[in-house]
Design a protein around this motif. Structure first.
Motif, PDB file in Angstrom:
ATOM      1  N   ARG A 166      28.262  76.566   0.820  1.00  0.00           N
ATOM      2  CA  ARG A 166      29.514  75.780   1.252  1.00  0.00           C
ATOM      3  C   ARG A 166      29.820  75.119   2.296  1.00  0.00           C
ATOM      4  NH1 ARG A 166      33.285  80.275  -1.615  1.00  0.00           N
ATOM      5  NH2 ARG A 166      34.944  78.941  -1.375  1.00  0.00           N
ATOM      6  N   SER A 167      29.129  75.158   3.191  1.00  0.00           N
ATOM      7  CA  SER A 167      29.406  74.706   4.643  1.00  0.00           C
ATOM      8  C   SER A 167      28.549  73.443   4.984  1.00  0.00           C
ATOM      9  CB  SER A 167      29.454  75.813   5.724  1.00  0.00           C
ATOM     10  OG  SER A 167      29.598  75.299   6.817  1.00  0.00           O
ATOM     11  N   THR A 171      31.978  71.217   8.816  1.00  0.00           N
ATOM     12  CA  THR A 171      32.757  72.372   8.270  1.00  0.00           C
ATOM     13  C   THR A 171      32.897  73.472   9.544  1.00  0.00           C
ATOM     14  OG1 THR A 171      32.228  71.949   5.834  1.00  0.00           O
ATOM     15  CG2 THR A 171      33.181  74.113   6.561  1.00  0.00           C
ATOM     16  N   SER A 173      34.951  76.989  11.356  1.00  0.00           N
ATOM     17  CA  SER A 173      36.119  78.055  11.274  1.00  0.00           C
ATOM     18  C   SER A 173      36.657  78.056  12.724  1.00  0.00           C
ATOM     19  CB  SER A 173      35.297  79.312  10.948  1.00  0.00           C
ATOM     20  OG  SER A 173      35.127  79.214   9.523  1.00  0.00           O
ATOM     21  N   LYS A 225      36.377  70.086   9.190  1.00  0.00           N
ATOM     22  CA  LYS A 225      37.161  70.465   8.007  1.00  0.00           C
ATOM     23  C   LYS A 225      37.215  72.066   8.310  1.00  0.00           C
ATOM     24  CE  LYS A 225      33.884  68.756   5.630  1.00  0.00           C
ATOM     25  NZ  LYS A 225      32.819  68.451   4.454  1.00  0.00           N
ATOM     26  N   GLN A 227      37.363  75.686   7.407  1.00  0.00           N
ATOM     27  CA  GLN A 227      37.034  76.292   6.105  1.00  0.00           C
ATOM     28  C   GLN A 227      37.996  77.667   6.095  1.00  0.00           C
ATOM     29  OE1 GLN A 227      33.244  78.234   5.480  1.00  0.00           O
ATOM     30  NE2 GLN A 227      33.192  77.113   3.601  1.00  0.00           N
ATOM     31  N   SER A 228      37.986  78.345   7.257  1.00  0.00           N
ATOM     32  CA  SER A 228      38.458  79.863   7.544  1.00  0.00           C
ATOM     33  C   SER A 228      39.196  79.836   8.829  1.00  0.00           C
ATOM     34  CB  SER A 228      37.557  80.854   7.135  1.00  0.00           C
ATOM     35  OG  SER A 228      36.565  80.684   8.170  1.00  0.00           O
ATOM     36  N   ASP A 259      41.066  71.985   2.980  1.00  0.00           N
ATOM     37  CA  ASP A 259      39.759  72.637   3.030  1.00  0.00           C
ATOM     38  C   ASP A 259      39.616  74.025   3.219  1.00  0.00           C
ATOM     39  OD1 ASP A 259      37.789  70.254   2.512  1.00  0.00           O
ATOM     40  OD2 ASP A 259      38.947  69.554   4.468  1.00  0.00           O
ATOM     41  N   THR A 260      40.740  74.740   3.564  1.00  0.00           N
ATOM     42  CA  THR A 260      40.966  75.875   4.126  1.00  0.00           C
ATOM     43  C   THR A 260      40.816  76.923   2.927  1.00  0.00           C
ATOM     44  OG1 THR A 260      42.283  75.401   6.113  1.00  0.00           O
ATOM     45  CG2 THR A 260      42.189  77.404   5.687  1.00  0.00           C
ATOM     46  N   GLN A 435      29.948  83.824   8.004  1.00  0.00           N
ATOM     47  CA  GLN A 435      29.507  82.628   8.771  1.00  0.00           C
ATOM     48  C   GLN A 435      29.325  83.305  10.235  1.00  0.00           C
ATOM     49  OE1 GLN A 435      28.610  79.891   7.783  1.00  0.00           O
ATOM     50  NE2 GLN A 435      29.598  79.638   6.086  1.00  0.00           N
ATOM     51  N   GLN A 441      27.312  77.909  11.183  1.00  0.00           N
ATOM     52  CA  GLN A 441      28.448  77.064  11.304  1.00  0.00           C
ATOM     53  C   GLN A 441      29.339  77.240  12.521  1.00  0.00           C
ATOM     54  OE1 GLN A 441      32.543  78.617   9.438  1.00  0.00           O
ATOM     55  NE2 GLN A 441      31.666  77.075   7.732  1.00  0.00           N
TER      56      GLN A 441
END
Length: 497
Positions: A166-167, A171, A173, A225, A227-228, A259-260, A435, A441
């Motif tokens: 999904r990354s 993408t 964090s 983006k 993600q977390s 996107d989070t 991740q 990532q």
């Protein structure tokens, strides 16, 4: 086993390191001036250059009674591993097998898998096309991992694959480091500071916000983006209510977007929590909170420097649940001073009764700089075999509750030669935890002692930059750390703006 004189035919730092790992694994002490039972230990590794590395390992030992031992083993590398990695693996494998055969040492659960992230090896083997059973067999054969550990990390890597997929290159964090605690735990070696006064907090927040704004600008400039977001420490909730709200609001405003999928806060301990902080986390869309009791034994909590009760942990958990926090993690430590299997059983019964979404079991690691490491003689630690039984007891409770392992990492000097493993119910996997362990990532770090890990997708290499662990240095040299991080980002993403 105690040895007076030790020699190794290499000064290469990596070779020295891997040899030391095996000596430490079997508790072979060298350089002993008294009470030694072996006069000399000599290890010679000879590398025969070929398409694949071929390593011959020779061990010569002389006992204090004149007894002599001469051991020899040769092994060949694999075509699908880097030459240097194969060479170092074979040195460890030869030593592990020779020492076990000669002295009858018990097998280590992880064999020669000493790296922090053993699942990275599994992902490499899976990506090469090997099946689940073929990967597990390789781990047992090439690394002497037990069938149980091999199966655990193979199934874990397979579970991680959809999350890693999904990354993409853009993408990322965000890690936020708040380096303060209300007190320092016995086992802790983290760069955490006792909470300062208002002037100290104001100084930290000014520097922290400058750090944050620099990363916010990078996210905009490179089109990242997020993600977390993970707010850790230290104990972030040790901040007074107003400072905590200001910090979390600034983090949310800078990075939370469409996107989070995950926003985590380490709440740590109940003496740092308040109604206002819970309200702040709800207002800022926090999706996951970590509650870290470590144990539910009152006498142990007091011994390790925790100023709260098991009952306060339960109250904190229910308050977070009632407030609507979607997922709650709980951390426990196996191998704390004075604890045994019965203590772990009691702790697990109390924790499982709460119904946490995620439980991470940590094996106690004796870390340099911790009060425990510096004063070992003052504490009674459980033996390795007891730690393994305690760990198995805890895992039995976890499996019966329907939670399964999804991420794992190892550290040096861990009790029982075990691991730290995160387990959760299906659908409650922490994206950030996966991740940060698999290092596929980019993760940008902000705050005291934070690390930025930047993945260059052109070279498939990861490079890191580190904010100072020392708070005074971080505050003084913030411009230097901002610049280092910016150069690292530009090197990896400069042509993608």
């Amino acid at each position: 086993m105690r040895v007076r004189k030790f020699t190794l035919n290499s000064e290469d730092q990596v070779v020295v390191k891997v040899v030391r790992e095996i000596l430490n694994l079997f508790k072979i002490e060298t350089g002993c001036e008294a009470d030694f039972d072996w006069e000399e230990l000599n290890i010679v590794n000879t590398i025969r250059p070929d398409v694949l590395p071929i390593v011959e390992t020779v061990i010569d030992m002389t006992g204090t009674d004149g007894r002599k031992i001469h051991l020899v083993q040769e092994a060949e590398g694999r075509a699908d591993e880097r030459y240097a990695a194969g060479m170092h693996r074979l040195i460890k494998l030869n030593l592990y097998q020779l020492f076990r055969r000669e002295f009858g040492f018990s097998p280590a659960p992880w064999g020669i898998l000493h790296g922090v992230r053993p699942t990275k090896i599994v992902h490499r083997l899976l990506d090469s096309g090997l099946s689940r059973d073929e990967v597990a067999e390789r781990l047992c054969h090439d690394y002497e991992a037990s069938n149980e550990k091999a199966a655990t990390i193979t199934d874990m890597a397979i579970r991680q694959k959809p999350f890693l997929a999904r990354s993409d290159n853009k993408t990322i964090s965000i890690y936020v480091g708040i380096p303060f605690c209300l007190s320092r735990c016995l086992y802790c070696s983290f760069p955490a500071n006792i909470l300062p006064d208002q002037a100290g907090l104001d100084q930290f927040m000014a520097v922290f916000n400058k750090d944050l704004m620099a990363v916010k600008q990078a996210v905009r400039d490179y089109g990242f983006k997020v993600q977390s977001i993970y707010v850790g420490g230290g104990t972030p909730t040790s901040l007074p209510d107003k400072y905590f709200r200001d910090m979390l609001t600034n983090v949310w405003s800078a990075f939370y977007g469409a996107d989070t999928v995950e926003f985590t806060v380490e709440a740590g301990r109940p003496d740092s929590m308040s109604e206002d902080k819970i309200r702040t986390m709800v207002d800022m869309n926090v999706t996951r909170v970590s509650v870290n009791p470590q144990t539910m034994q009152q006498r142990t909590l007091k011994r390790i420097g925790r100023n709260h009760t098991p009952e306060a942990i339960i109250e904190m958990f229910y308050n977070l649940r009632q407030a609507g926090i979607p997922e709650i993690n709980m951390d426990l430590i196996i191998g704390l001073p004075g604890e045994g299997v019965a203590d772990v059983r009691d702790t697990m019964e109390k924790i499982i009764a709460l119904g946490p979404d995620d439980i991470t079991l940590h094996s106690l690691a004796l870390k340099r700089g911790s009060v425990l490491k510096l004063n070992l003689a003052d504490y009674e630690l459980p033996e390795d075999d007891t730690c393994r039984e305690m760990f198995k007891t805890a895992m039995d409770y976890i499996y019966k509750a329907g939670l399964k392992p999804y991420y794992l990492y190892r550290q040096g000097y861990m009790s029982g030669q075990l691991e730290n493993v995160g387990c959760c119910r299906a659908g409650a996997e922490s994206m950030y935890n996966i991740q940060i362990m698999e290092e596929r990532q980019t993760i940008l770090g902000i705050g005291g002692a934070a690390t930025s890990k930047v993945v260059n997708f052109h070279t498939n290499r990861l490079k890191s930059s580190f904010n100072a662990k020392d708070l005074i240095t971080y505050l003084r040299d913030i411009d230097i750390y901002i610049d280092k991080r910016a150069k690292l980002i530009a090197e990896a993403y400069g042509d993608t703006q």
